[in-house]
Scaffold this motif. Structure first.
Motif, mmCIF file in Angstrom:
data_model
loop_
_atom_site.group_PDB
_atom_site.id
_atom_site.type_symbol
_atom_site.label_atom_id
_atom_site.label_comp_id
_atom_site.label_asym_id
_atom_site.label_seq_id
_atom_site.Cartn_x
_atom_site.Cartn_y
_atom_site.Cartn_z
ATOM 1 N N GLU A 34 62.446 -52.987 -23.942
ATOM 2 C CA GLU A 34 61.139 -52.339 -24.037
ATOM 3 C C GLU A 34 60.354 -52.547 -22.745
ATOM 4 O OE1 GLU A 34 60.152 -50.408 -26.434
ATOM 5 O OE2 GLU A 34 61.989 -50.712 -27.596
ATOM 6 N N LYS A 85 60.571 -47.469 -20.030
ATOM 7 C CA LYS A 85 59.651 -46.440 -20.509
ATOM 8 C C LYS A 85 59.472 -45.331 -19.471
ATOM 9 C CE LYS A 85 57.007 -49.448 -23.626
ATOM 10 N NZ LYS A 85 55.682 -50.019 -23.929
ATOM 11 N N GLU A 144 63.068 -35.827 -28.405
ATOM 12 C CA GLU A 144 62.738 -36.646 -29.576
ATOM 13 C C GLU A 144 63.913 -36.796 -30.532
ATOM 14 O OE1 GLU A 144 59.047 -35.221 -27.730
ATOM 15 O OE2 GLU A 144 60.911 -34.234 -28.358
ATOM 16 N N GLU A 145 64.908 -35.912 -30.420
ATOM 17 C CA GLU A 145 66.097 -36.023 -31.260
ATOM 18 C C GLU A 145 67.004 -37.167 -30.810
ATOM 19 O OE1 GLU A 145 68.156 -32.340 -31.439
ATOM 20 O OE2 GLU A 145 66.343 -31.142 -31.803
ATOM 21 N N PHE A 205 65.667 -40.017 -28.589
ATOM 22 C CA PHE A 205 64.942 -41.275 -28.385
ATOM 23 C C PHE A 205 63.452 -41.030 -28.556
ATOM 24 C CE2 PHE A 205 65.820 -39.294 -24.255
ATOM 25 C CZ PHE A 205 64.539 -39.121 -23.756
ATOM 26 N N ASP A 206 62.716 -42.115 -28.759
ATOM 27 C CA ASP A 206 61.260 -42.023 -28.838
ATOM 28 C C ASP A 206 60.699 -41.857 -27.429
ATOM 29 O OD1 ASP A 206 61.256 -42.367 -31.602
ATOM 30 O OD2 ASP A 206 61.235 -44.561 -31.419
ATOM 31 N N PRO A 255 58.163 -42.308 -24.784
ATOM 32 C CA PRO A 255 57.023 -43.226 -24.638
ATOM 33 C C PRO A 255 55.829 -42.564 -23.960
ATOM 34 C CG PRO A 255 58.655 -43.664 -22.941
ATOM 35 C CD PRO A 255 59.244 -42.594 -23.821
#
Length: 428
Positions: free
Chosen positions: A180, A185, A208-209, A211-212, A214
């Motif tokens: 993280e 990011k 978004e499919e 990974f998130d 940031p």
């Protein structure tokens, strides 16, 4: 041709350079007209003067080079061909660094094409290796792991018992992966932008499919300072490569916070130079310097002599026969090589007369067909004896095959295929 497909929230429009079409209410960026990329005729028809890929907000415009596609192609084929065009630009830009232009939303010309090619490189790196994971080495006592003997000897006072040295507790070296970290990011934010702009070429959906995505609560300068600091501290080849790509990318965009920062353009107003380069590469032609080509000279009034020179696009010799190829980026349905092109080819033929068993003059034009070459005809100049006895043959070369061979550094059997077609054409 003019077609439109929708991928996720992106509308993709397909055109062919120089091919006229009706606007049909399509809204084009004003920069297309001011930069002479797009021309509107008095009759209401439009045509592109360039080929490439233009990404503007939620619209993408793909302008194919002449001869690459046909009206029968389906959506998957169009996307494959667009991906191939991108690969051609990437290789040509790397080799030549001319004629390919890449622009950011500020309309600033980027001569080294940093932003758009950095995005592509970041996407392909992510697809191969995943997110950038920072690795930190921690040395401490009280854990299980590999003993760092140098640090242990330097920092721990030993206990000696019965002639045996004990270090209690020893210094343990272990690796911690920062999943993280801010660098990760930033990396994912860049990859997400690349997904939105170029994911359709690779058959990818929204980022978004995968990974998130940031949020970056940092300004561009702060991001660049952090990236430069990380670059000085890392020694891993992949990390260095990816961080340099991110630096190049953020140096070219005005903000890192926007959901869709920057429109990016990758195009050429002079694709004929790319076409010529591809032909030279695929035929593995000989260096013109190896041939003694006569140079026209001007004998000036002041006694000085000035020479001019012409260099054929492709020269090669097979069985003591010379083949002179001139690549012409024309759509032969509307434009054929004219007087200037023909005279130049005849000049080359006369220049090498007597040095080879025979000399073959050939024009290569872009086309789209199943075989690599297609015979379109020959040219002579009637009533001019010196030109009427010497034919110049014309062939189209399948543009998709040409571009595929060029991007993969393959020569295939291009020469043999052309000579076979040349022999067949003489039997017609």
């Amino acid at each position: 041709m003019t077609k439109q497909i929708v991928h996720e929230d992106l509308s993709i429009f397909f055109f062919t350079e120089s091919e006229r079409f009706e606007g049909d209410g399509t809204v084009f960026p004003s920069s297309f007209f001011t930069k002479n990329i797009l021309t509107a005729t008095p009759s209401g028809l439009m045509y592109f003067n360039a080929c490439g890929i233009f990404i503007e907000a939620s619209s993408t415009y793909v302008i194919f080079p002449k001869g690459l596609i046909t009206d029968e192609m389906d959506e998957a084929s169009l996307i494959d061909h667009a991906g191939l065009l991108v690969q051609v630009f990437r290789k040509y830009n790397l080799k030549q660094n001319v004629s390919i232009q890449s622009e950011a939303v500020t309309s600033k010309q980027i001569e080294d094409s940093s932003a758009v090619f950095s995005l592509l490189d970041l996407l392909e790196d992510y697809l191969s290796h995943g997110p950038l994971v920072r690795e930190t080495v921690i040395r401490e006592s009280g854990y299980n792991g590999r003993i760092d003997w140098r640090q242990t000897i330097n920092k721990i006072t030993p206990l000696i018992s019965k002639d045996t040295v004990h270090y209690l507790p020893p210094v343990i070296k272990r690796k911690v992966y920062e999943r993280e970290s801010m660098i990760q990011k930033i990396h994912l934010r860049c990859v997400a932008d690349s997904f939105r702009k170029f994911g359709w070429i690779y058959g990818l959906g929204a980022p978004e499919e995968f990974f998130d995505v940031p949020d970056l609560d940092m300004g561009q300068r702060e991001i660049l300072r952090l990236l430069h600091a990380e670059l000085r501290m890392t020694f891993f080849d992949r990390d260095i490569h990816v961080i340099k790509l991110m630096i190049r990318y953020f140096e070219e965009i005005p903000t890192a916070k926007s959901e869709n920062p920057d429109s990016v353009f990758m195009y050429s107003l002079h694709f004929h130079t790319v076409f010529e380069t591809m032909c030279m590469s695929v035929f593995n032609g000989m260096n013109a310097a190896e041939f003694d080509i006569p140079k026209p000279s001007w004998h000036m009034a002041d006694g000085s002599i000035k020479t001019t020179s012409q260099i054929p696009d492709v020269l090669f010799v097979e069985d003591e026969e010379l083949y002179i190829l001139d690549a012409k980026y024309y759509d032969y349905r509307y434009t054929l090589p004219g007087w200037g092109d023909l005279v130049k080819q005849h000049f080359y033929g006369f220049a090498f007369e007597g040095q080879y068993k025979s000399i073959h003059n050939i024009f290569l034009l872009p086309g789209a067909h199943k075989e690599m070459f297609d015979y379109i005809g020959f040219s002579i100049v009637p009533m001019v004896k010196v030109f009427s006895e010497s034919k110049i043959y014309g062939f189209t070369i399948d543009c998709f095959t040409l571009m595929s061979l060029y991007t993969t550094n393959r020569f295939s059997n291009s020469r043999a295929e052309l000579l076979k077609k040349l022999l067949q054409s003489r039997e017609i």
